[in-house]
Design a protein around this motif. Structure first.
Motif, short mmCIF file in Angstrom:
data_model
loop_
_atom_site.label_atom_id
_atom_site.label_comp_id
_atom_site.label_asym_id
_atom_site.label_seq_id
_atom_site.Cartn_x
_atom_site.Cartn_y
_atom_site.Cartn_z
N HIS A 186 9.62 21.87 24.55
CA HIS A 186 10.04 22.57 23.33
C HIS A 186 10.16 21.55 22.20
N PRO A 187 9.02 21.08 21.68
CA PRO A 187 9.04 20.04 20.64
C PRO A 187 9.63 20.50 19.31
N HIS A 188 9.86 21.81 19.17
CA HIS A 188 10.52 22.34 17.96
C HIS A 188 11.80 23.05 18.40
N LEU A 189 12.91 22.38 18.25
CA LEU A 189 14.21 22.93 18.64
C LEU A 189 15.04 23.14 17.38
N ASP A 190 15.48 24.37 17.17
CA ASP A 190 16.21 24.69 15.94
C ASP A 190 17.70 24.36 16.03
N VAL A 191 18.30 24.68 17.18
CA VAL A 191 19.75 24.51 17.32
C VAL A 191 20.07 23.99 18.71
N LEU A 192 21.01 23.06 18.77
CA LEU A 192 21.60 22.61 20.03
C LEU A 192 23.07 23.00 20.01
N VAL A 193 23.48 23.81 20.98
CA VAL A 193 24.88 24.20 21.11
C VAL A 193 25.50 23.39 22.24
N ASN A 194 26.32 22.42 21.87
CA ASN A 194 27.00 21.58 22.86
C ASN A 194 28.28 22.28 23.30
N ASN A 195 28.14 23.10 24.33
CA ASN A 195 29.24 23.97 24.76
C ASN A 195 29.85 23.60 26.11
N ALA A 196 29.07 23.01 27.01
CA ALA A 196 29.56 22.76 28.37
C ALA A 196 30.87 21.98 28.34
N GLY A 197 31.80 22.39 29.17
CA GLY A 197 33.09 21.70 29.18
C GLY A 197 33.85 21.95 30.46
N MET A 198 34.83 21.10 30.70
CA MET A 198 35.67 21.24 31.87
C MET A 198 37.09 20.80 31.52
N ALA A 199 38.03 21.31 32.29
CA ALA A 199 39.41 20.82 32.17
C ALA A 199 39.50 19.51 32.93
N ALA A 200 40.22 18.56 32.38
CA ALA A 200 40.41 17.31 33.11
C ALA A 200 41.18 17.61 34.39
N PRO A 201 40.79 17.00 35.50
CA PRO A 201 41.49 17.28 36.77
C PRO A 201 42.89 16.69 36.81
N GLU A 202 43.69 17.17 37.74
CA GLU A 202 45.05 16.66 37.87
C GLU A 202 45.06 15.16 38.19
N ARG A 203 44.15 14.76 39.06
CA ARG A 203 44.07 13.34 39.43
C ARG A 203 42.99 12.65 38.61
N HIS A 204 43.27 11.43 38.24
CA HIS A 204 42.30 10.62 37.50
C HIS A 204 41.01 10.52 38.30
N THR A 205 39.90 10.92 37.68
CA THR A 205 38.62 10.97 38.36
C THR A 205 37.56 10.26 37.53
N VAL A 206 36.81 9.38 38.17
CA VAL A 206 35.77 8.62 37.49
C VAL A 206 34.42 9.01 38.06
#
Length: 268
Positions: A86-106
């Motif tokens: 798709h060499p012609h992209l009109d919009v990028l919606v950066n929507n993906a997300g998560m809640a940070a976990p209870e324990r520190h995770t790397v």
């Protein structure tokens, strides 16, 4: 009546559920070609099948893309495929997300997982698909941020929060970073808080929220080329409001860009 988005191509990350799924649905119903991203190809395909069956969307308008944002190599691979197909992209919606976990995770990439999934992966994806993003009127990046960015602070010396971890602070930091990124002059971008909706992130906000489709409508409005935007602006649902002061500081924008380049392995 809503204007047609026929002829527009939009990439929506996190399009398998919640606001992302509803955003993809509304865009497709208005005629756009929607590149639907999921963490797995199976999940993205299932979301496409649901839209075809339940919303009666033409399957030719929908394309499946997959990448686990906890693995930056997968983001790079997906971006390469997007640009190639798709060499012609009109919009990028950066929507993906998560809640940070209870324990520190790397992650395997060495980053605190919420900071990577919610911000760094989108930072990397945006920069890699930039060659395809149109510079024509209406071409833009829409970062789906959060009002909680106002409570956040970026720990410059310890962005992975190894010394002092709090899931709420980690989540807020990721949302502040995403909001700051919208002010990066290298891209035409805005950020939006879509409201408090009944998604997997609801427990971070309130006991109850509105339907995801309501939040998605605010996102889709900002994808429409008929809606003029102010580059780098922050929107709370339909209204442009001032973000947290740090979000528009030129020094902070440059500093975050340098930090992100190091963390995603693209530093000069």
């Amino acid at each position: 009546m809503s204007s047609s988005l026929s002829g527009r191509t939009v990439l929506v990350t996190g399009a398998t559920s919640g606001i992302g799924y509803e955003t993809a649905r509304i865009l497709a119903e208005r005629g756009a070609t929607v590149l639907m991203h999921g963490r797995t190809a199976e999940g993205a395909r299932a979301a496409v099948d649901r839209l075809i069956t339940l919303a009666e969307v033409d399957g030719s308008q929908l394309c499946v893309f997959a990448a686990d944002f906890a693995h930056l190599e997968e983001v790079e691979q997906m971006a390469a495929r997007v640009v190639a197909e798709h060499p012609h992209l009109d919009v990028l919606v950066n929507n993906a997300g998560m809640a940070a976990p209870e324990r520190h995770t790397v992650t395997a990439d060495g980053n605190e997982i919420a900071f990577q999934v919610n911000f760094l992966a989108h930072y990397l994806l945006t920069n890699l698909v930039e060659p395809a993003l149109t510079s024509e009127l209406g071409g833009r990046v829409v970062n789906v941020s959060s009002s909680l960015h106002r409570t956040g602070s970026i720990q410059w010396a310890d962005p992975n929060r190894t010394r002092r971890y709090s899931r709420l602070a980690a989540y807020a930091q990721s949302q502040l970073a995403l909001t700051v990124f919208a002010a990066d002059p290298r891209v035409t971008a805005i950020s939006v808080h879509p409201g408090i909706c009944t998604t997997g992130l609801l427990p971070l906000y309130a006991p109850e929220g509105t339907a995801p489709a309501e939040g998605a409508a605010h996102v889709v409005r900002l994808c429409d080329p008929a809606v003029e935007i102010v580059n780098g602006a922050y929107y709370d649902r339909d209204h442009r409001v001032a973000p947290a002061p740090a979000a528009t500081e030129e020094r902070t924008v440059k500093r975050l860009s340098k930090l992100a380049d190091v963390l995603v392995g693209h530093a000069a």
